[in-house]
Design an enzyme around this catalytic site. Structure first.
Site, mmCIF file in Angstrom:
data_model
loop_
_atom_site.group_PDB
_atom_site.id
_atom_site.type_symbol
_atom_site.label_atom_id
_atom_site.label_comp_id
_atom_site.label_asym_id
_atom_site.label_seq_id
_atom_site.Cartn_x
_atom_site.Cartn_y
_atom_site.Cartn_z
ATOM 1 N N ASN A 8 0.871 -1.180 0.000
ATOM 2 C CA ASN A 8 0.000 0.000 0.000
ATOM 3 C C ASN A 8 0.906 1.229 0.000
ATOM 4 O O ASN A 8 1.464 1.595 1.029
ATOM 5 C CB ASN A 8 -0.884 -0.045 1.264
ATOM 6 C CG ASN A 8 -1.752 1.190 1.395
ATOM 7 O OD1 ASN A 8 -1.860 1.997 0.461
ATOM 8 N ND2 ASN A 8 -2.376 1.346 2.554
ATOM 9 N N TRP A 9 1.053 1.831 -1.177
ATOM 10 C CA TRP A 9 2.000 2.943 -1.310
ATOM 11 C C TRP A 9 1.461 4.248 -0.719
ATOM 12 O O TRP A 9 2.178 5.228 -0.629
ATOM 13 C CB TRP A 9 2.370 3.139 -2.786
ATOM 14 C CG TRP A 9 3.220 2.049 -3.358
ATOM 15 C CD1 TRP A 9 3.708 0.956 -2.713
ATOM 16 C CD2 TRP A 9 3.693 1.935 -4.713
ATOM 17 N NE1 TRP A 9 4.455 0.179 -3.566
ATOM 18 C CE2 TRP A 9 4.457 0.763 -4.804
ATOM 19 C CE3 TRP A 9 3.549 2.722 -5.871
ATOM 20 C CZ2 TRP A 9 5.080 0.339 -5.987
ATOM 21 C CZ3 TRP A 9 4.151 2.312 -7.049
ATOM 22 C CH2 TRP A 9 4.911 1.127 -7.102
ATOM 23 N N LYS A 10 0.171 4.265 -0.393
ATOM 24 C CA LYS A 10 -0.456 5.482 0.172
ATOM 25 C C LYS A 10 -0.172 6.685 -0.730
ATOM 26 O O LYS A 10 -0.210 6.536 -1.943
ATOM 27 C CB LYS A 10 0.008 5.682 1.617
ATOM 28 C CG LYS A 10 -0.178 4.412 2.470
ATOM 29 C CD LYS A 10 -0.013 4.606 3.936
ATOM 30 C CE LYS A 10 -0.215 3.271 4.642
ATOM 31 N NZ LYS A 10 -0.217 3.372 6.082
ATOM 32 N N HIS A 106 -9.628 1.400 4.395
ATOM 33 C CA HIS A 106 -8.383 1.569 5.163
ATOM 34 C C HIS A 106 -8.632 2.541 6.312
ATOM 35 O O HIS A 106 -9.397 3.492 6.174
ATOM 36 C CB HIS A 106 -7.271 2.078 4.242
ATOM 37 C CG HIS A 106 -5.929 2.032 4.909
ATOM 38 N ND1 HIS A 106 -5.525 2.996 5.800
ATOM 39 C CD2 HIS A 106 -4.932 1.122 4.845
ATOM 40 C CE1 HIS A 106 -4.316 2.674 6.249
ATOM 41 N NE2 HIS A 106 -3.938 1.544 5.691
ATOM 42 N N GLU A 108 -6.994 4.909 7.427
ATOM 43 C CA GLU A 108 -6.727 6.326 7.129
ATOM 44 C C GLU A 108 -7.896 6.943 6.362
ATOM 45 O O GLU A 108 -8.182 8.140 6.509
ATOM 46 C CB GLU A 108 -5.405 6.443 6.364
ATOM 47 C CG GLU A 108 -4.216 6.201 7.300
ATOM 48 C CD GLU A 108 -3.002 5.566 6.657
ATOM 49 O OE1 GLU A 108 -2.885 5.579 5.421
ATOM 50 O OE2 GLU A 108 -2.160 5.038 7.413
ATOM 51 N N GLU A 184 -5.929 -4.853 10.250
ATOM 52 C CA GLU A 184 -4.887 -3.875 10.553
ATOM 53 C C GLU A 184 -5.257 -3.101 11.822
ATOM 54 O O GLU A 184 -6.049 -2.146 11.750
ATOM 55 C CB GLU A 184 -4.744 -2.877 9.404
ATOM 56 C CG GLU A 184 -4.364 -3.491 8.084
ATOM 57 C CD GLU A 184 -3.756 -2.440 7.164
ATOM 58 O OE1 GLU A 184 -2.598 -2.601 6.786
ATOM 59 O OE2 GLU A 184 -4.436 -1.457 6.842
ATOM 60 N N GLY A 190 2.185 2.037 10.940
ATOM 61 C CA GLY A 190 3.227 3.059 10.884
ATOM 62 C C GLY A 190 3.870 3.380 12.222
ATOM 63 O O GLY A 190 4.563 4.382 12.357
ATOM 64 N N SER A 228 2.903 -2.269 10.489
ATOM 65 C CA SER A 228 4.327 -2.370 10.841
ATOM 66 C C SER A 228 4.943 -3.724 10.498
ATOM 67 O O SER A 228 5.846 -4.196 11.199
ATOM 68 C CB SER A 228 4.552 -2.032 12.318
ATOM 69 O OG SER A 228 4.196 -0.681 12.565
ATOM 70 N N GLY A 249 2.689 -1.170 4.348
ATOM 71 C CA GLY A 249 2.790 0.252 4.005
ATOM 72 C C GLY A 249 4.233 0.650 3.811
ATOM 73 O O GLY A 249 4.834 0.428 2.754
ATOM 74 N N GLY A 250 4.830 1.210 4.859
ATOM 75 C CA GLY A 250 6.187 1.757 4.776
ATOM 76 C C GLY A 250 7.207 0.826 4.137
ATOM 77 O O GLY A 250 7.984 1.250 3.264
#
Ligand code: PGA
Length: 270
Positions: A8-10, A106, A108, A184, A190, A228, A249-250
């Site tokens: 997930n590159w956001k 998601h 966010e 999640e 994150g 994470s 993600g990251g």
């Protein structure tokens, strides 16, 4: 069961130039490893990346013919196709851009765009009727975790899926192939904090049982863990039979860590 590792590159990378670099690096590294035959085989771990909407068509075109799928991060709640909805991208437009999947719900999006049950019901329905697969995200906040409300929160969030099944019974037969749940915990996204593998495993078991209870003909869904996940902890999550993959993600923004996570799941699900 095939494993899934989804990046997930956001709202990353910042420029289309940087998107090209990331994608080229990903594809050449996979090619080199497959030729050397030392690492992952795509058949055991399906990779997917979800770029931001502005990069979706270019990324999908670049990935066409590769083993990696492309996904959107959202679709409009308002219409499966066209309409007067400024700023939105419909499910049809997402599919036309070359994506075959979309992430929905998601945390966010729930947090910054106040996505409600009804909004998500519309989004999931539009995406599925347009032929897109859906990675549906659920998870509790830190306060809910501390209050031991995780399973209640998850049940409430999964009621969207129950309602889709009730209102669109013709979609049921395709759901096992086109619906993935990503658990999640919001507090793990994150932050570098993660639940124990045993906590995730129990929650995944609950999710699988809950969804198969929605309709007799439903097969067990893939349930991924997200929050994470990195190259160091991927092996421990991958080793658990209830954890069918990871939403990353990251660590998906660096080819080395993304592929290390994919390799962990490939090895474990061999
Ligand atoms: P993270 O994000 O891996 O950076 O924690 C996961 C996600 O939000 O899907």
């Amino acid at each position: 069961m095939q494993a899934w590792v989804i990046g997930n590159w956001k709202q990353n990378p910042a420029t289309s130039h940087d998107v090209d670099l990331l994608l080229n690096n990903l594809l050449t590294t996979i090619d080199a490893k497959e030729q050397a035959n030392t690492e992952r085989s795509s058949s055991r771990c399906q990779l997917m990346v979800a770029p931001s909407c502005i990069h979706l068509a270019a990324v999908s075109a670049r990935l066409a013919g590769s083993s990696i799928l492309s996904a959107a991060q959202d679709v409009s709640a308002h219409s499966a196709s066209v309409g007067a909805y400024t700023g939105d991208c419909s499910a049809q437009q997402i599919a036309d851009a070359g994506a075959t999947w979309t992430i929905l719900g998601h945390s966010e999006r729930r947090q910054y765009h106040s996505e409600s049950h009804d909004t998500l019901l519309q989004k999931v329905t539009h995406a599925l009727t347009q032929g897109l697969g859906v990675v549906f995200c659920i998870g509790e906040t830190q306060a809910q975790y501390d209050d031991k409300q995780t399973l209640d929160v998850i049940d409430t969030q999964l009621s969207v899926i129950k309602e889709v099944i009730t209102t669109q019974p013709d979609l049921i037969s395709s759901l096992s192939d086109r619906l993935i749940i990503a658990y999640e915990p919001v507090w793990a996204i994150g932050t570098g904090k993660v639940p124990t593998v045993s906590e995730v495993s129990q929650t995944h078991q609950h999710i699988k049982q809950t969804i198969t209870g929605f309709a007799e003909s439903l097969k067990v869904m893939s349930v991924l863990y997200g929050g994470s996940v990195n190259a160091d902890n991927a092996d421990s999550f991958a080793a658990d039979p209830m954890i069918d993959g990871a939403l990353v993600g990251g660590a998906s923004l660096k080819v080395e860590s993304f592929l290390a996570i994919a390799n962990a799941f490939s090895r474990a699900k061999d």
